[in-house]
Design an enzyme around this catalytic site. Structure first.
Site, PDB file in Angstrom:
ATOM      1  N   ASN A 205       0.846  -1.192   0.000  1.00  0.00           N
ATOM      2  CA  ASN A 205       0.000   0.000   0.000  1.00  0.00           C
ATOM      3  C   ASN A 205       0.882   1.243   0.000  1.00  0.00           C
ATOM      4  O   ASN A 205       2.108   1.143  -0.048  1.00  0.00           O
ATOM      5  CB  ASN A 205      -0.960  -0.034   1.201  1.00  0.00           C
ATOM      6  CG  ASN A 205      -0.197  -0.119   2.506  1.00  0.00           C
ATOM      7  OD1 ASN A 205       0.592   0.759   2.836  1.00  0.00           O
ATOM      8  ND2 ASN A 205      -0.410  -1.198   3.255  1.00  0.00           N
ATOM      9  N   ASP A 274      -4.588  -6.201   4.901  1.00  0.00           N
ATOM     10  CA  ASP A 274      -5.661  -6.987   5.530  1.00  0.00           C
ATOM     11  C   ASP A 274      -5.605  -8.458   5.127  1.00  0.00           C
ATOM     12  O   ASP A 274      -6.168  -9.306   5.808  1.00  0.00           O
ATOM     13  CB  ASP A 274      -7.021  -6.390   5.154  1.00  0.00           C
ATOM     14  CG  ASP A 274      -7.270  -5.091   5.909  1.00  0.00           C
ATOM     15  OD1 ASP A 274      -6.705  -4.928   7.006  1.00  0.00           O
ATOM     16  OD2 ASP A 274      -7.990  -4.226   5.386  1.00  0.00           O
ATOM     17  N   ILE A 302      -3.313  -7.014  14.325  1.00  0.00           N
ATOM     18  CA  ILE A 302      -2.158  -6.930  15.237  1.00  0.00           C
ATOM     19  C   ILE A 302      -2.493  -6.095  16.477  1.00  0.00           C
ATOM     20  O   ILE A 302      -2.249  -6.518  17.608  1.00  0.00           O
ATOM     21  CB  ILE A 302      -0.934  -6.319  14.504  1.00  0.00           C
ATOM     22  CG1 ILE A 302      -0.575  -7.180  13.294  1.00  0.00           C
ATOM     23  CG2 ILE A 302       0.253  -6.169  15.454  1.00  0.00           C
ATOM     24  CD1 ILE A 302       0.441  -6.565  12.358  1.00  0.00           C
ATOM     25  N   PHE A 318      -4.298   3.934  14.437  1.00  0.00           N
ATOM     26  CA  PHE A 318      -4.500   4.938  13.398  1.00  0.00           C
ATOM     27  C   PHE A 318      -5.611   4.451  12.484  1.00  0.00           C
ATOM     28  O   PHE A 318      -5.810   3.239  12.344  1.00  0.00           O
ATOM     29  CB  PHE A 318      -3.206   5.151  12.582  1.00  0.00           C
ATOM     30  CG  PHE A 318      -2.341   6.233  13.160  1.00  0.00           C
ATOM     31  CD1 PHE A 318      -1.625   6.019  14.332  1.00  0.00           C
ATOM     32  CD2 PHE A 318      -2.246   7.476  12.542  1.00  0.00           C
ATOM     33  CE1 PHE A 318      -0.839   7.020  14.885  1.00  0.00           C
ATOM     34  CE2 PHE A 318      -1.464   8.487  13.071  1.00  0.00           C
ATOM     35  CZ  PHE A 318      -0.757   8.268  14.243  1.00  0.00           C
TER      36      PHE A 318
HETATM   37  N1  CTP Z   1      -4.162  -2.832  12.187  1.00  0.00           N
HETATM   38  C1  CTP Z   1      -3.453  -3.888  12.692  1.00  0.00           C
HETATM   39  N2  CTP Z   1      -3.508  -5.098  12.093  1.00  0.00           N
HETATM   40  C2  CTP Z   1      -4.251  -5.267  10.982  1.00  0.00           C
HETATM   41  C3  CTP Z   1      -4.983  -4.202  10.447  1.00  0.00           C
HETATM   42  C4  CTP Z   1      -4.908  -2.978  11.073  1.00  0.00           C
HETATM   43  O1  CTP Z   1      -2.754  -3.719  13.713  1.00  0.00           O
HETATM   44  N3  CTP Z   1      -4.280  -6.473  10.415  1.00  0.00           N
HETATM   45  C5  CTP Z   1      -4.101  -1.554  12.908  1.00  0.00           C
HETATM   46  C6  CTP Z   1      -3.456  -0.430  12.119  1.00  0.00           C
HETATM   47  O2  CTP Z   1      -2.067  -0.357  12.392  1.00  0.00           O
HETATM   48  C7  CTP Z   1      -4.201   0.775  12.646  1.00  0.00           C
HETATM   49  C8  CTP Z   1      -5.595   0.260  12.967  1.00  0.00           C
HETATM   50  O3  CTP Z   1      -5.438  -1.138  13.140  1.00  0.00           O
HETATM   51  O4  CTP Z   1      -3.662   1.231  13.866  1.00  0.00           O
HETATM   52  C9  CTP Z   1      -6.627   0.522  11.924  1.00  0.00           C
HETATM   53  O5  CTP Z   1      -6.164   0.014  10.675  1.00  0.00           O
HETATM   54  P1  CTP Z   1      -7.112   0.049   9.416  1.00  0.00           P
HETATM   55  O6  CTP Z   1      -6.403  -0.579   8.265  1.00  0.00           O
HETATM   56  O7  CTP Z   1      -7.659   1.421   9.238  1.00  0.00           O
HETATM   57  O8  CTP Z   1      -8.316  -0.848   9.940  1.00  0.00           O
HETATM   58  P2  CTP Z   1      -8.786  -2.287   9.605  1.00  0.00           P
HETATM   59  O9  CTP Z   1      -8.975  -3.004  10.891  1.00  0.00           O
HETATM   60  O10 CTP Z   1      -7.899  -2.926   8.596  1.00  0.00           O
HETATM   61  O11 CTP Z   1     -10.233  -2.021   8.994  1.00  0.00           O
HETATM   62  P3  CTP Z   1     -10.679  -1.649   7.467  1.00  0.00           P
HETATM   63  O12 CTP Z   1      -9.800  -2.446   6.559  1.00  0.00           O
HETATM   64  O13 CTP Z   1     -12.090  -2.058   7.447  1.00  0.00           O
HETATM   65  O14 CTP Z   1     -10.516  -0.172   7.292  1.00  0.00           O
END
Ligand code: CTP
Length: 395
Positions: A205, A274, A302, A318
């Site tokens: 990304n 994801d 995580i 975040f």
């Molecule tokens: N995060 C994480 N582990 C993942 C996905 C996200 O630790 N597998 C953490 C990111 O570092 C961030 C927060 O969760 O602090 C939100 O990440 P975001 O990508 O916005 O959220 P998602 O849970 O992936 O939800 P969506 O894809 O629906 O936006």
């Protein structure tokens, strides 16, 4: 408290005498280092008489035999202040040049650095000077901006040395801030992750890791011990942080979880993929006329796992969202059990992925919110920690 006061060659050099006195009144032992050009304006005798300490002017001068003064002074200082800082000195500091006592001492120092520029307005506006200031600020230096007005060369514009009380206040702020996080351990996930499709291709990304690096730098400036679990990010990580390099989300998960229990503050600044590719090809996937299907399986969350693993830590996430509606971030905050979440409206120019600037909306678990201005990522990181600390103080 010990302050090294570096004076470089500007007409404003005479005002460094007042700054030395002001710092002494605030409880600092002040040791002055003059550049050659500064000595065209002010004398060693003036500063030695004022401070009761020897001045340093020559890199090879050793007031105590067998000891290297630039190392000794850098080591024993609580703060290094350069006031006035000329364009030449600022550009040398940014480039890491050490061709005189002051720049050598700054290179040997890992202490907070306060810079108060003073120069002709055109020199101040020059791209080289502005780039040097931006780089020095990114590395954690506190810049006390010069004022607008008539300058010695007869021009009018920004370039006058800031007021002595403003510089002294910045020095005190920097020194007191440097122990706010003393004894605290901060863990930050940063950057993107890479999910391999085969041995040469991957899914990733747009995260640059700049915000994660800025958060690490700002936490170091507050005196924290900082570890960053970093994906393959472009942004440089601060030298004072322990860095754990990972590539995939699963690697980031394992590294972060193995560390999580020992930390007081944990920030998920990484843009974690994801999904990972289940039908990953070893070697190189060859081109064919057939449609190819990638099978994607979800990666673990995580930051949510961190909350479960270390319930006593203050965990902050975040949320980069293409909207200013904070309800999406608030839902994530609840779902992941976070102390707070920093929402980024990435649909707006100048904020979010791979930008130099950012604007954050912090949403706290108790429903309180705080919004920053659009500012550089390092200023945003400073603001972030101030908000987290004041929210903790309220509880
Ligand atoms: N995060 C994480 N582990 C993942 C996905 C996200 O630790 N597998 C953490 C990111 O570092 C961030 C927060 O969760 O602090 C939100 O990440 P975001 O990508 O916005 O959220 P998602 O849970 O992936 O939800 P969506 O894809 O629906 O936006």
């Amino acid at each position: 408290m010990n302050a090294v006061l570096g004076v470089s060659g500007s007409v404003a050099a005479y005002r460094a005498a007042d700054l030395a006195r002001e710092l002494m009144r605030s409880g600092f032992t002040v040791r002055v280092c003059l550049t050659d050009s500064a000595q065209e304006f002010v004398s060693v005798a003036l500063f030695e008489a004022l401070t009761g300490q020897p001045c340093l002017i020559d890199t090879f001068e050793e007031p105590e035999r067998g000891r290297m003064a630039h190392i000794d002074w850098a080591r024993s200082a609580d703060v290094v202040v350069v006031a006035p800082a000329t364009a030449n000195t600022l550009n040398k500091l940014a480039a890491g040049v050490g061709d005189d006592m002051l720049t050598t001492l700054c290179l040997a120092s890992n202490k907070p650095l306060v810079l108060a520029p003073a120069m002709n307005p055109q020199m101040y506006l020059h791209e080289a000077t502005q780039a040097a200031l931006a780089l020095l600020a990114e590395r954690g230096a506190e810049i006390v901006e010069p004022l607008e007005g008539d300058v010695a060369c007869g021009e009018n514009g920004q370039g006058k040395l800031a007021s002595i009380p403003a510089i002294a206040a910045a020095v005190l702020d920097v020194v007191s801030a440097s122990s706010i996080f003393k004894g605290k351990r901060v863990l930050i996930t940063s950057g993107p992750t890479r999910e391999p499709i085969d041995d040469v291709r991957y899914i990733t990304n747009r995260s640059s890791g700049k915000m994660g690096s800025a958060l690490a730098r700002a936490a170091l400036r507050l005196g924290a011990e900082v570890t960053v679990v970093a994906g393959p990010q472009a942004a440089r990580l601060p030298a004072g942080a322990t860095t754990v390099r990972v590539e995939t989300a699963l690697e980031m998960h394992d590294a972060t979880l193995s560390l999580a229990s020992g930390f007081d503050y944990i920030v998920g600044a990484a843009a974690v993929a994801d999904y990972h590719v289940v039908n990953r090809v070893s070697g190189k996937m060859r081109r064919s006329a057939e449609t190819v299907h990638l099978e994607l399986a979800p990666n673990p969350d995580i930051i949510a796992a961190v909350v479960a693993a270390n319930p006593s830590a203050t965990v902050i996430g975040f949320a980069a969202e293409p909207t200013s509606d904070l309800s999406v971030a608030a839902t994530k905050l609840k779902r992941k059990g976070l102390f707070a979440i920093a929402a980024n409206d990435v649909s707006q120019a100048g904020q979010g992925f791979d930008t130099e600037t950012n604007r954050l909306d912090l949403v706290f678990a108790d429903g309180r919110t705080a919004s920053s201005e659009l500012m550089s990522k390092h200023q945003c990181a400073k603001w972030f920690w101030e908000q987290i600390l004041s929210a903790k103080a309220v509880r």
